[in-house]
Design an enzyme around this catalytic site. Structure first.
Site, PDB file in Angstrom:
ATOM      1  N   TYR A   1       1.098  -1.287   0.050  1.00 34.19           N
ATOM      2  CA  TYR A   1      -0.016   0.202  -0.236  1.00 34.19           C
ATOM      3  C   TYR A   1       0.800   1.115   0.090  1.00 34.19           C
ATOM      4  O   TYR A   1       1.580   1.466   1.017  1.00 34.19           O
ATOM      5  CB  TYR A   1      -0.912  -0.157   1.186  1.00 34.19           C
ATOM      6  CG  TYR A   1      -2.046   0.923   1.159  1.00 34.19           C
ATOM      7  CD1 TYR A   1      -2.182   1.790   0.048  1.00 34.19           C
ATOM      8  CD2 TYR A   1      -2.690   1.138   2.510  1.00 34.19           C
ATOM      9  CE1 TYR A   1      -3.077   2.990   0.454  1.00 34.19           C
ATOM     10  CE2 TYR A   1      -3.533   2.394   2.506  1.00 34.19           C
ATOM     11  CZ  TYR A   1      -3.851   3.093   1.484  1.00 34.19           C
ATOM     12  OH  TYR A   1      -4.781   4.088   1.746  1.00 34.19           O
TER      13      TYR A   1
ATOM     14  N   LYS B   1      -1.456  -1.669  -3.924  1.00 33.10           N
ATOM     15  CA  LYS B   1      -2.691  -0.594  -3.749  1.00 33.10           C
ATOM     16  C   LYS B   1      -1.932   1.015  -4.124  1.00 33.10           C
ATOM     17  O   LYS B   1      -1.276   1.428  -3.221  1.00 33.10           O
ATOM     18  CB  LYS B   1      -3.467  -0.548  -2.582  1.00 33.10           C
ATOM     19  CG  LYS B   1      -4.367   0.344  -2.237  1.00 33.10           C
ATOM     20  CD  LYS B   1      -5.124   0.583  -1.113  1.00 33.10           C
ATOM     21  CE  LYS B   1      -6.018   1.607  -0.872  1.00 33.10           C
ATOM     22  NZ  LYS B   1      -6.666   1.468   0.564  1.00 33.10           N
TER      23      LYS B   1
END
Length: 299
Positions: A142, A170
């Site tokens: 992320y 992400k």
């Protein structure tokens, strides 16, 4: 039956970063979490992120995190990927959370860049590798420098992609140029972490979304990605433009705050927030209603 995945879409295509419902007294609402998870999967989510930023992970205990994973897996684990947030700015604590998530039945891990400490790139590499080594679960990185203070540089992403369990990223970096290079160089499954850039990231090689607005418009997000995959770019663009008021309205203030407010308007579980987050004002609620209605959400 286990949720389906491919190397190109290890966690599916549409995932909502789910809020953590609380009772009116501010305690964990596991029944509400199961009902919300069931609703989101029925709406078209391939997976759910639990214990992420939108799940108020900074204010939930390790025990609450494990209990939440267990409850959501029980509710939807045979129909959707349950990906547990396990990232902190302490590598040992992140490893502990990763192992607890695996024990609770999670299908994967979301591991955010260590925040506040601002480690160098070698520190990021060793952190992510240590967490990925700690379990058998696939890992979604992320990358969100606006919150963490440091980006995952493309060279570091390339090194991390060599790990057999680091399979996805992400992307909340907001840089389509850097995303294009990283997608091409790493082969990681690339998920949009910024709803306004969902369609643009698909255009440069993204495979799907980890969405906040999925709380209210999952069917539209599903239609958007399927139109793009099917080659109907005009239809995908039409859906994207229709959703612009929702993308804007859900981020007029912090996304957890508006997500829980929107769920309340729809009669879905959410409940109060934990400080330092606070609810929106009556004026902000009226603006949110206008934004959602303009984007086609039936209140």
């Amino acid at each position: 039956m286990a949720p389906t995945s491919t190397p190109q879409t290890p966690f599916g295509r549409v995932l909502t970063a789910m809020v953590t419902p609380f009772t009116p007294e501010g305690e964990l609402d596991l029944d509400g979490a199961q009902r919300l998870a069931d609703h989101l999967v029925n709406a078209g989510n391939d997976g759910l992120i639990v214990n992420g930023t939108t799940g108020e992970s900074p204010t939930t205990t390790d025990r609450e995190k494990a209990d939440l994973v267990r409850a959501v897996v029980e509710a939807v684990g045979d129909r959707a990927h349950v990906v547990a947030g396990a990232g902190t700015n302490d590598t040992r604590h992140s490893i502990h959370l990763a192992r607890a998530a695996q024990e609770a039945g999670a299908n994967g891990l979301l591991v955010v860049t260590p925040y506040y400490s601002k480690p160098p790139q070698e520190g990021l590499y060793q952190h992510f590798t240590a967490v990925a080594d700690a379990t058998d679960l696939p890992v979604m990185l992320y990358d969100i420098p606006g919150r963490s203070g440091v980006p995952i540089n493309t060279d570091t992403m390339i090194r991390l992609a060599e790990h057999p369990r680091i399979v996805a990223n992400k992307d909340a970096k907001g840089d389509l140029g850097r995303a294009s290079w990283a997608i091409a160089a790493t082969g990681l499954a690339w998920y949009s972490g910024d709803d306004m850039l969902n369609l643009p990231l698909l255009a440069v090689g993204g495979v799907g979304f980890v969405s906040v607005v999925g709380h209210v418009v999952t069917p539209e997000l599903r239609a958007l990605v399927e139109a793009h995959i099917g080659g109907d770019v005009a239809k995908a663009t039409e859906i994207h433009q229709k959703l612009l008021p929702v993308f804007t309205g859900m981020f007029r203030t912090q996304g957890v705050i508006t997500s829980k407010a929107a769920l309340g308007l729809l009669g879905l579980p959410g409940g109060p927030l934990r400080l330092p987050l606070v609810g929106i004002t009556e004026e902000e609620t009226e603006q949110l209603k206008r934004d959602l209605t303009a984007g086609g959400v039936q209140l």
